[in-house]
Scaffold this motif. Structure first.
Motif, short mmCIF file in Angstrom:
data_model
loop_
_atom_site.label_atom_id
_atom_site.label_comp_id
_atom_site.label_asym_id
_atom_site.label_seq_id
_atom_site.Cartn_x
_atom_site.Cartn_y
_atom_site.Cartn_z
N THR A 1 -1.65 -1.66 10.29
CA THR A 1 -1.72 -1.82 8.90
C THR A 1 -2.29 -3.35 8.25
O THR A 1 -2.95 -3.46 7.41
N ARG B 1 0.74 -1.27 -0.04
CA ARG B 1 -0.10 0.09 0.04
C ARG B 1 0.83 1.19 0.02
O ARG B 1 0.34 2.45 0.09
N ALA C 1 -3.07 8.29 1.27
CA ALA C 1 -3.77 8.31 2.49
C ALA C 1 -4.08 9.69 3.05
O ALA C 1 -3.24 10.35 3.48
N GLU D 1 -5.15 -1.24 5.09
CA GLU D 1 -5.07 0.29 4.53
C GLU D 1 -3.70 0.88 4.99
O GLU D 1 -3.01 0.32 5.83
N CYS E 1 -4.99 7.72 7.15
CA CYS E 1 -5.37 6.50 6.64
C CYS E 1 -5.96 6.59 5.29
O CYS E 1 -5.80 7.80 4.89
N GLU E 2 -6.52 5.60 4.79
CA GLU E 2 -7.07 5.89 3.23
C GLU E 2 -8.56 6.26 3.20
O GLU E 2 -8.67 6.99 2.31
N THR E 3 -9.35 5.88 4.26
CA THR E 3 -10.53 6.11 3.96
C THR E 3 -11.16 6.74 5.48
O THR E 3 -10.67 6.45 6.58
#
Length: 276
Positions: free
Chosen positions: A131, A51, A56, A136, A79-81
């Motif tokens: 992670t 990733r 992010a 993510e 983070c990503e989301t």
């Protein structure tokens, strides 16, 4: 090899990884607990490596303040989301990271990541493990520490934890209550300095140039342009300098007036908005 539910639970309690992943790790290592922990960490590193190139830009801004109020830490963790930003494990990690920053005052991100998270696990190792569990990209983007021997550090985190502020206040007034009002002011109106003297000269000159160009383009007489430029610079200060801003709770007074009435002053502030 079959593994017992007790073994799986012990591994889950130690690592926080899902039950099925724990079971598979134990089966792959013939029930060796330490080897299973190591295997899960390796898998977490593999996820982190996979990733690494992903953006992010979600996450949390968190703060921690010492019991005596003389030190505060602020940290942004990405983070990503937004879904993961609401994850309890991610939030717990962020809060613990802020506490470690407050306790140890590391010099940089590398030093921060080397700090102990708990037991013999470092913050970096826990971040990699998390992670792997979450799936993510997770990163610690930045942090800051404010310390004050004579003053008080007040924190404010806006609901949703996307925006946080630390403020250093001095004086004999109600530091907690008034300091929080100031921190909310900083969060809402995004001042660039406490006083106009702290505004960088290059920023002032840029504002003057913009104002002068606008006045010329509008066809203003040359003899009034200097006054127009200085007038616009004054309005810039009123909008962007904390002491000169209108107080958000009572726009009839400035922040400085409010602080004078409260017998307090502000030395500095730090404002983190997610992704800034």
């Amino acid at each position: 090899m079959s593994v017992s539910a007790k073994q799986v639970k012990e591994l889950r309690d130690a690592t926080g990884v899902g039950m099925m992943d724990c079971k598979e790790a134990l089966q792959e290592t013939d029930g060796d607990f330490d080897e299973a922990v190591s295997l899960l960490r390796k898998k977490g590193q593999e996820v982190a490596d996979d990733r690494a190139a992903v953006e992010a830009d979600e996450g949390l801004v968190v703060t921690a303040v010492s019991d005596d109020g003389h030190a505060g830490a602020i940290v942004e963790i990405n983070c990503e989301t937004d879904f993961v930003a609401r994850n309890e494990d991610f939030q717990s990690f962020a809060d613990t990271a802020a506490e470690r920053v407050l306790e140890e005052t590391p010099d940089d991100l590398e030093a921060l990541e080397s700090l102990p998270y708990e037991d013999d696990v470092t913050i970096e190792e826990e971040l990699v493990a998390l992670t792997g569990r979450i799936g993510e990209k997770l990163t610690i983007r930045r942090f800051d520490v404010l310390e004050s021997e004579e003053g008080q550090i007040i924190s404010y985190v806006h609901p949703g934890s996307k925006l946080g502020v630390l403020v250093e206040v001095h004086g004999d007034g109600k530091a907690e209550e008034t300091g929080r009002d100031v921190a909310m002011q900083v969060a809402a109106l995004e001042p660039i300095a406490v006083t106009r003297d702290e505004v960088p000269d290059e920023v002032k000159e840029e504002e003057r140039e913009v104002a002068r160009e606008a006045a010329v383009n509008e066809g203003k007489p040359e003899h009034v342009i200097d006054n127009i430029v200085e007038g616009k610079l004054e309005r810039f200060f009123e909008d962007h300098v904390l002491m000169e801003q209108a107080f958000v709770k009572d726009s009839s007074v400035s922040v400085k007036d409010m602080l004078d009435d409260a017998d307090l002053s502000v030395a500095r502030f730090t404002r983190y908005a997610l992704g800034d």
